[in-house]
Design a protein around this motif. Sequence first.
Motif, PDB file in Angstrom:
ATOM      1  N   ILE A 136       0.839  -1.195   0.000  1.00 36.74           N
ATOM      2  CA  ILE A 136       0.000   0.000   0.000  1.00 36.74           C
ATOM      3  C   ILE A 136       0.876   1.249   0.000  1.00 36.74           C
ATOM      4  CG2 ILE A 136      -1.629   1.352   1.374  1.00 36.74           C
ATOM      5  CD1 ILE A 136      -2.881  -1.304   2.231  1.00 36.74           C
ATOM      6  N   VAL A 137       1.945   1.230   0.771  1.00 41.10           N
ATOM      7  CA  VAL A 137       2.847   2.384   0.829  1.00 41.10           C
ATOM      8  C   VAL A 137       3.466   2.615  -0.541  1.00 41.10           C
ATOM      9  CG1 VAL A 137       5.025   3.238   1.774  1.00 41.10           C
ATOM     10  CG2 VAL A 137       3.333   2.182   3.283  1.00 41.10           C
ATOM     11  N   CYS A 138       3.905   1.531  -1.161  1.00 41.17           N
ATOM     12  CA  CYS A 138       4.515   1.667  -2.489  1.00 41.17           C
ATOM     13  C   CYS A 138       3.499   2.171  -3.500  1.00 41.17           C
ATOM     14  CB  CYS A 138       5.075   0.310  -2.942  1.00 41.17           C
ATOM     15  SG  CYS A 138       6.508  -0.214  -1.990  1.00 41.17           S
ATOM     16  N   GLY A 139       2.284   1.655  -3.383  1.00 43.80           N
ATOM     17  CA  GLY A 139       1.256   2.085  -4.318  1.00 43.80           C
ATOM     18  C   GLY A 139       0.934   3.556  -4.148  1.00 43.80           C
ATOM     19  N   ALA A 140       0.880   4.011  -2.898  1.00 38.48           N
ATOM     20  CA  ALA A 140       0.565   5.414  -2.652  1.00 38.48           C
ATOM     21  C   ALA A 140       1.677   6.321  -3.145  1.00 38.48           C
ATOM     22  CB  ALA A 140       0.335   5.622  -1.157  1.00 38.48           C
ATOM     23  N   ALA A 141       2.884   5.803  -3.183  1.00 33.04           N
ATOM     24  CA  ALA A 141       3.997   6.629  -3.640  1.00 33.04           C
ATOM     25  C   ALA A 141       3.975   6.826  -5.150  1.00 33.04           C
ATOM     26  CB  ALA A 141       5.315   5.971  -3.236  1.00 33.04           C
ATOM     27  N   LEU A 142       3.271   5.955  -5.828  1.00 33.73           N
ATOM     28  CA  LEU A 142       3.204   6.068  -7.291  1.00 33.73           C
ATOM     29  C   LEU A 142       2.147   7.085  -7.658  1.00 33.73           C
ATOM     30  CD1 LEU A 142       3.398   2.376  -8.498  1.00 33.73           C
ATOM     31  CD2 LEU A 142       5.130   4.132  -8.678  1.00 33.73           C
ATOM     32  N   ILE A 143       2.461   8.319  -7.480  1.00 35.81           N
ATOM     33  CA  ILE A 143       1.440   9.293  -7.728  1.00 35.81           C
ATOM     34  C   ILE A 143       1.989  10.390  -8.594  1.00 35.81           C
ATOM     35  CG2 ILE A 143       0.049  11.073  -6.716  1.00 35.81           C
ATOM     36  CD1 ILE A 143      -0.256   9.354  -4.291  1.00 35.81           C
ATOM     37  N   ALA A 144       1.209  10.774  -9.495  1.00 33.72           N
ATOM     38  CA  ALA A 144       1.526  11.930 -10.325  1.00 33.72           C
ATOM     39  C   ALA A 144       1.587  11.625 -11.791  1.00 33.72           C
ATOM     40  CB  ALA A 144       2.830  12.527  -9.902  1.00 33.72           C
ATOM     41  N   ILE A 145       0.514  11.798 -12.383  1.00 38.85           N
ATOM     42  CA  ILE A 145       0.554  11.693 -13.831  1.00 38.85           C
ATOM     43  C   ILE A 145      -0.538  12.569 -14.412  1.00 38.85           C
ATOM     44  CG2 ILE A 145       0.214  10.176 -15.776  1.00 38.85           C
ATOM     45  CD1 ILE A 145       1.177   7.932 -14.140  1.00 38.85           C
ATOM     46  N   SER A 146      -0.189  13.320 -15.398  1.00 45.31           N
ATOM     47  CA  SER A 146      -1.237  14.078 -16.057  1.00 45.31           C
ATOM     48  C   SER A 146      -1.841  13.163 -17.112  1.00 45.31           C
ATOM     49  CB  SER A 146      -0.678  15.327 -16.703  1.00 45.31           C
ATOM     50  OG  SER A 146       0.304  14.980 -17.641  1.00 45.31           O
ATOM     51  N   PRO A 147      -3.145  13.049 -17.139  1.00 44.47           N
ATOM     52  CA  PRO A 147      -3.807  12.123 -18.063  1.00 44.47           C
ATOM     53  C   PRO A 147      -3.556  12.509 -19.511  1.00 44.47           C
ATOM     54  CG  PRO A 147      -5.413  13.481 -16.891  1.00 44.47           C
ATOM     55  CD  PRO A 147      -4.096  13.803 -16.332  1.00 44.47           C
ATOM     56  N   ALA A 148      -2.513  11.967 -20.122  1.00 46.08           N
ATOM     57  CA  ALA A 148      -2.143  12.366 -21.465  1.00 46.08           C
ATOM     58  C   ALA A 148      -2.689  11.420 -22.509  1.00 46.08           C
ATOM     59  CB  ALA A 148      -0.622  12.423 -21.587  1.00 46.08           C
ATOM     60  N   SER A 149      -2.923  10.168 -22.167  1.00 43.69           N
ATOM     61  CA  SER A 149      -3.454   9.244 -23.146  1.00 43.69           C
ATOM     62  C   SER A 149      -4.426   8.322 -22.450  1.00 43.69           C
ATOM     63  CB  SER A 149      -2.322   8.459 -23.798  1.00 43.69           C
ATOM     64  OG  SER A 149      -1.609   7.743 -22.833  1.00 43.69           O
ATOM     65  N   ALA A 150      -5.370   7.811 -23.269  1.00 48.32           N
ATOM     66  CA  ALA A 150      -6.426   6.993 -22.682  1.00 48.32           C
ATOM     67  C   ALA A 150      -5.860   5.690 -22.135  1.00 48.32           C
ATOM     68  CB  ALA A 150      -7.478   6.719 -23.739  1.00 48.32           C
TER      69      ALA A 150
ATOM     70  N   VAL B   9     -25.276  -3.166 -14.531  1.00 44.52           N
ATOM     71  CA  VAL B   9     -24.936  -1.751 -14.665  1.00 44.52           C
ATOM     72  C   VAL B   9     -24.076  -1.296 -13.491  1.00 44.52           C
ATOM     73  CG1 VAL B   9     -25.856   0.599 -14.870  1.00 44.52           C
ATOM     74  CG2 VAL B   9     -27.119  -1.318 -15.857  1.00 44.52           C
ATOM     75  N   GLY B  10     -23.096  -0.498 -13.785  1.00 46.24           N
ATOM     76  CA  GLY B  10     -22.272   0.105 -12.741  1.00 46.24           C
ATOM     77  C   GLY B  10     -21.813   1.484 -13.156  1.00 46.24           C
ATOM     78  N   LEU B  11     -21.299   2.210 -12.183  1.00 42.67           N
ATOM     79  CA  LEU B  11     -20.748   3.539 -12.421  1.00 42.67           C
ATOM     80  C   LEU B  11     -19.291   3.567 -11.990  1.00 42.67           C
ATOM     81  CD1 LEU B  11     -23.560   5.918 -11.096  1.00 42.67           C
ATOM     82  CD2 LEU B  11     -23.104   5.231 -13.449  1.00 42.67           C
ATOM     83  N   TYR B  12     -18.493   4.262 -12.753  1.00 39.74           N
ATOM     84  CA  TYR B  12     -17.065   4.422 -12.477  1.00 39.74           C
ATOM     85  C   TYR B  12     -16.802   5.913 -12.325  1.00 39.74           C
ATOM     86  CZ  TYR B  12     -12.014   4.442 -13.701  1.00 39.74           C
ATOM     87  OH  TYR B  12     -10.660   4.616 -13.727  1.00 39.74           O
ATOM     88  N   LEU B  13     -16.168   6.282 -11.217  1.00 40.74           N
ATOM     89  CA  LEU B  13     -15.799   7.674 -10.995  1.00 40.74           C
ATOM     90  C   LEU B  13     -14.312   7.759 -10.668  1.00 40.74           C
ATOM     91  CD1 LEU B  13     -18.771   8.980  -8.800  1.00 40.74           C
ATOM     92  CD2 LEU B  13     -18.295   9.531 -11.189  1.00 40.74           C
ATOM     93  N   GLU B  14     -13.630   8.658 -11.330  1.00 41.90           N
ATOM     94  CA  GLU B  14     -12.192   8.800 -11.131  1.00 41.90           C
ATOM     95  C   GLU B  14     -11.802  10.258 -11.096  1.00 41.90           C
ATOM     96  OE1 GLU B  14      -9.534   6.791 -14.044  1.00 41.90           O
ATOM     97  OE2 GLU B  14      -8.508   8.707 -14.122  1.00 41.90           O
ATOM     98  N   TYR B  15     -10.882  10.594 -10.193  1.00 40.98           N
ATOM     99  CA  TYR B  15     -10.265  11.915 -10.199  1.00 40.98           C
ATOM    100  C   TYR B  15      -8.766  11.733 -10.268  1.00 40.98           C
ATOM    101  CZ  TYR B  15      -9.354  16.809  -9.299  1.00 40.98           C
ATOM    102  OH  TYR B  15      -8.951  18.116  -9.439  1.00 40.98           O
ATOM    103  N   ALA B  16      -8.167  12.307 -11.291  1.00 40.51           N
ATOM    104  CA  ALA B  16      -6.728  12.192 -11.504  1.00 40.51           C
ATOM    105  C   ALA B  16      -6.068  13.536 -11.252  1.00 40.51           C
ATOM    106  CB  ALA B  16      -6.438  11.721 -12.924  1.00 40.51           C
ATOM    107  N   LYS B  17      -5.132  13.542 -10.335  1.00 38.96           N
ATOM    108  CA  LYS B  17      -4.403  14.759  -9.978  1.00 38.96           C
ATOM    109  C   LYS B  17      -3.111  14.817 -10.769  1.00 38.96           C
ATOM    110  CE  LYS B  17      -3.200  18.294  -7.375  1.00 38.96           C
ATOM    111  NZ  LYS B  17      -3.786  19.629  -7.681  1.00 38.96           N
ATOM    112  N   ALA B  18      -2.982  15.821 -11.607  1.00 38.21           N
ATOM    113  CA  ALA B  18      -1.794  15.943 -12.443  1.00 38.21           C
ATOM    114  C   ALA B  18      -0.573  16.255 -11.595  1.00 38.21           C
ATOM    115  CB  ALA B  18      -2.000  17.035 -13.478  1.00 38.21           C
ATOM    116  N   SER B  19       0.563  15.708 -12.018  1.00 44.04           N
ATOM    117  CA  SER B  19       1.790  15.978 -11.266  1.00 44.04           C
ATOM    118  C   SER B  19       2.411  17.306 -11.669  1.00 44.04           C
ATOM    119  CB  SER B  19       2.800  14.860 -11.484  1.00 44.04           C
ATOM    120  OG  SER B  19       3.199  14.816 -12.847  1.00 44.04           O
TER     121      SER B  19
END
Lengths: 111, 248
Positions: B8-22, B109-119
């Motif tokens: 979990i710690v390693c996963g949380a450290a992987l942060i920062a990407i601006s959504p540039a491609s699908a 049926v389901g819903l997907y919600l995502e918020y991406a924080k750009a680095s």
Amino acid sequence: MNFPRFVVLGLGIASLWNVPVTAHADDFTLTIRDHRFDPTSITIPADTKIRVIVKNDDETAEEFESPALNREKVVAGGGRIVLFIGPLPVGRYEFFGDFHSDTARGFVVVP
Amino acid sequence: MKFIQSTIVCGAALIAISPASADHKVYSPVVEEGVLELEARGQRTVDSAADKNDQQNQVYEISYGVNSWWYTAVFGNLTKDPQGGLQYNATALENIFQLTPQGEYWMDVGLYLEYAKASARNDPDELEFKLLLEKQIAPFVVTANLIFNRDIGPNAGKGAGFEYALRANYPWKRAVQFGVEAFGEPGRLTGLDPVNEQHHLIGPVISGKFNLPILPGNFVYNVGYLFGMTQGSPAGEAKWELEYEIPF
């Protein structure tokens, strides 16, 4: 049209697809005991939706899994889950307990 | 437990990407309760044109099925432009809500919600909403994602973007399943791009699940090659997903 309106539109589209299907027939019960399914085979009519209650009499969890039925769900020890299966064409559809796949196996048969 | 905490710690450290491609992944509306998942996935374009070749998107994710209808995840996204280097782009929080019991109604049926924080400070964040639809038409399982997204913040694009992801899968065996996937980016809802500029790809995929005797849990994989269908699309794209899931 702004973004929130698309969310509402999407929900509206989704609601159109959820017409409850009232044609499903009898309930079937599968019991997990000593890491085996009882019964090991369920026979259902073709093209009919059925409701399957999976009861786990064991103390440990089991996972009902079937790629053919597109179902994968954990049943807690002492717990129960409800699965909706079908309508299915004629055939044999294997299911198994992912945590004890050597012994927990069975089939849904559509004659 | 220590392994999970470290992960979990390693996963949380992987942060920062601006959504540039699908992100070319097809999502099911069905939530697996009580399952912890570690996933790595990516895609790479193949094209004779230098400005289209070797564009990459990579995602590294940790997720959990909280209950029978809610799945939550955090992931880091890396991207590479065709003639640039691999860069950490954004960190995102993702949630899936299963709205209907699987199989009870005509369609799941389901819903997907995502918020991406750009680095990058000058890149916009992204809010994304997906309508997740799935139906078994035995022996096939057909899944559709209708995707709407919007930039938020500096240099945000105007209007909501529309994309789609489709899959038809034949579950031949647990370890080997055959499918066809398609992904498309027609453009913004305020005005779609000209067809020859839109991105549309389709191709075969192989997926499945297996376990290793030395480890609890299962590995889930998906590999495929997509073919571009428009002039604006790359000629091809290789995609892959590898996931380790364990009841938790």
